[in-house]
Design an enzyme around this catalytic site. Structure first.
Site, PDB file in Angstrom:
ATOM      1  N   ASP A  37       1.618  -6.434   0.401  1.00 43.75           N
ATOM      2  CA  ASP A  37       1.663  -4.976   0.304  1.00 43.75           C
ATOM      3  C   ASP A  37       2.625  -4.379   1.329  1.00 43.75           C
ATOM      4  OD1 ASP A  37      -0.362  -5.388  -1.502  1.00 43.75           O
ATOM      5  OD2 ASP A  37      -1.880  -4.262  -0.412  1.00 43.75           O
ATOM      6  N   HIS A  88       2.253   0.483  -5.027  1.00 43.26           N
ATOM      7  CA  HIS A  88       1.331   0.747  -3.919  1.00 43.26           C
ATOM      8  C   HIS A  88       1.411   2.226  -3.500  1.00 43.26           C
ATOM      9  CE1 HIS A  88      -1.440  -0.784  -1.000  1.00 43.26           C
ATOM     10  NE2 HIS A  88      -0.662  -0.619   0.062  1.00 43.26           N
ATOM     11  N   HIS A  92       2.170   5.489   0.876  1.00 42.38           N
ATOM     12  CA  HIS A  92       0.937   4.960   1.460  1.00 42.38           C
ATOM     13  C   HIS A  92      -0.129   6.024   1.741  1.00 42.38           C
ATOM     14  CE1 HIS A  92      -1.644   2.046   3.558  1.00 42.38           C
ATOM     15  NE2 HIS A  92      -0.877   1.133   2.988  1.00 42.38           N
ATOM     16  N   HIS A 185       0.541  -8.580   4.264  1.00 38.53           N
ATOM     17  CA  HIS A 185       1.433  -7.423   4.353  1.00 38.53           C
ATOM     18  C   HIS A 185       2.805  -7.833   4.888  1.00 38.53           C
ATOM     19  CE1 HIS A 185      -2.564  -5.662   4.112  1.00 38.53           C
ATOM     20  NE2 HIS A 185      -2.001  -4.533   3.730  1.00 38.53           N
TER      21      HIS A 185
END
Length: 231
Positions: A37, A88, A92, A185
């Site tokens: 991610d 995603h 964020h 990540h």
């Protein structure tokens, strides 16, 4: 306080309440999905790609649209290698705090960024992982209306707080099982250690007999299982 040990328990509770999400693959086959991610990142993602290339592993990446716009050549390098791409959000922000219009805009802007960088049409980029893993029934209803596929995870080593490579590796190896969705990540938070963590994890997981597949392949597995149940 770190919550990594609690995540497997939390998601076992949530999974039955939200069956429309992808939480894991087939528990009867020794396959897992390695997912990343928050990228692409100009330093951490190329380091990660070098490790994936070395072991010939195909992974899945859930991108932030803003990062794709900043680093389109890195995004293209990921696509060129055949990795699976998901959304995603653009920047964020947690989905539950967004209005339906803001949420749709965030996803569509990210799809446009991916199309501009990789020439992947929006219809090919429909998997969505909510930032911070936060969603509501309303969020999922919107995904269904807009024909997005929500993707969660089963193995969460909480690498974004940088507990150290050895701790990340230990947590993954303790939690992994057939069908696991592992989330790491390659962005600003946690990406510093991602290549080193994966360099240790991949050979150990291969030695345990796991095969790495994409998120899309996990969806396909579940479709087959559902068809068998119907019969």
């Amino acid at each position: 306080m770190q919550f990594a040990p609690l995540f497997p328990i939390i998601y076992r509770i949530l999974q039955p309440a939200f069956p429309g999400c992808l939480w894991s693959g087939d528990r009867n086959t020794k396959v897992i999905a390695l997912t990343f991610d928050d990228g692409p990142h100009p330093q951490y993602t190329p380091e990660l790609l070098a490790v994936l290339d070395h072991y010939n592993i195909t992974a899945s990446f859930f991108w932030l649209g803003a990062c794709v716009n900043r680093h389109p050549s890195i995004a293209q390098a990921i696509c060129d290698r055949g990795h699976w791409i998901g959304l995603h959000g653009y920047d964020h922000r947690s989905f539950p705090i967004l209005s339906p219009t803001e949420l749709k805009d965030s996803l569509e802007k990210t799809q446009v960024a991916i199309y501009n960088a990789c020439n992947l049409p929006p219809a090919k980029v429909r998997d969505v992982r909510p930032p911070n893993g936060l969603f509501t029934p309303k969020t999922l209803n919107l995904f269904q209306q807009w024909k997005y596929r929500p993707v969660m995870w089963t193995v969460v080593p909480e690498d974004w707080v940088r507990p150290g490579v050895s701790q990340v590796v230990q947590r993954v190896l303790q939690q992994v099982q057939n069908g696991s969705l592992i989330v790491l990540h390659d962005g600003a938070c946690g990406g510093q250690d991602v290549a080193a963590s994966v360099q240790i994890l991949i050979p150990q997981l291969l030695q345990q007999g796991y095969q790495f597949i994409t998120v899309d392949a996990l969806w396909q597995q579940l479709e087959v299982i559902d068809k068998v149940k119907i019969k």
